[in-house]
Design a protein around this motif. Structure first.
Motif, PDB file in Angstrom:
ATOM      1  N   GLY A 174      -0.088   1.076  -6.252  1.00  0.00           N
ATOM      2  CA  GLY A 174      -0.859   1.679  -5.173  1.00  0.00           C
ATOM      3  C   GLY A 174      -2.286   1.182  -5.063  1.00  0.00           C
ATOM      4  N   PRO A 182       0.856  -1.192   0.000  1.00  0.00           N
ATOM      5  CA  PRO A 182       0.000   0.000   0.000  1.00  0.00           C
ATOM      6  C   PRO A 182       0.896   1.248   0.000  1.00  0.00           C
ATOM      7  CG  PRO A 182      -0.765  -1.561   1.636  1.00  0.00           C
ATOM      8  CD  PRO A 182       0.567  -2.069   1.138  1.00  0.00           C
ATOM      9  N   GLY A 183       0.550   2.202  -0.792  1.00  0.00           N
ATOM     10  CA  GLY A 183       1.346   3.429  -0.863  1.00  0.00           C
ATOM     11  C   GLY A 183       2.586   3.326  -1.726  1.00  0.00           C
ATOM     12  N   GLY A 234       4.972   3.643  -4.774  1.00  0.00           N
ATOM     13  CA  GLY A 234       4.957   4.670  -5.814  1.00  0.00           C
ATOM     14  C   GLY A 234       6.092   4.492  -6.798  1.00  0.00           C
ATOM     15  N   THR A 251      -4.616  -2.073  -0.574  1.00  0.00           N
ATOM     16  CA  THR A 251      -4.777  -1.485   0.754  1.00  0.00           C
ATOM     17  C   THR A 251      -4.127  -2.381   1.804  1.00  0.00           C
ATOM     18  OG1 THR A 251      -6.951  -2.533   0.985  1.00  0.00           O
ATOM     19  CG2 THR A 251      -6.901  -0.267   0.141  1.00  0.00           C
TER      20      THR A 251
END
Length: 154
Positions: free
Chosen positions: A90, A42-43, A45, A93
């Protein structure tokens, strides 16, 4: 002249020994796994994606059975992976992964077997997704970079 030759030899020898040192595939396999799974977090990039892509040759081949059956290597292989992976970047979750096995094949490749569990929202249809799978990636290495990736589901 002898002194100059000796100095040059002393300077060149450590570099040539380093250049001839074989890639430690056990360490590389661990690094590959950690870098690859970081792109699923999650997150995740561009930083995580580019770190992963830096391990690949420009003409990397990527086959994900049964979804991608073509194992062709093309000049823009890395760029195609960047485009495909960016679409899903991304989307998770939740992402958990456990490395189950590592297999080393002389100096030409390795395989990693891992279990992963993910939840998220599909970027195209915006529907919730959740899956658990056991994967095997068979990796061919050329000149210290990943040249071919073959993914299989258990």
């Amino acid at each position: 002249m002898k002194l100059l030759f000796t100095l040059v030899l002393l300077l060149v020898t450590p570099f040539s020994v380093y250049a001839e040192k074989a890639l430690d595939l056990s360490k590389f396999a661990q690094h590959y796994y950690e870098t690859m799974t970081a792109t699923q977090a999650p997150g995740a990039g561009t930083k995580e994606l580019e770190a992963y892509l830096s391990l690949l040759t420009d003409d990397v081949g990527n086959q994900h059975i049964p979804y991608q059956v073509d194992d062709s290597r093309t000049a823009d292989g890395k760029e195609l992976m960047r485009k495909g992976m960016s679409f899903y970047l991304g989307a998770h979750t939740l992402y958990e992964s456990e490395l189950l096995n590592t297999f080393i094949f002389n100096d030409s490749g390795f395989a990693i077997r891992y279990k992963n569990h993910a939840k998220g929202i599909h970027p195209q249809n915006k529907q919730p997704i959740e899956y658990t799978s056991i994967m095997m990636e068979v990796i061919e290495v050329e000149n210290g970079k990943v040249a071919m990736i073959r993914k299989y589901h258990e």
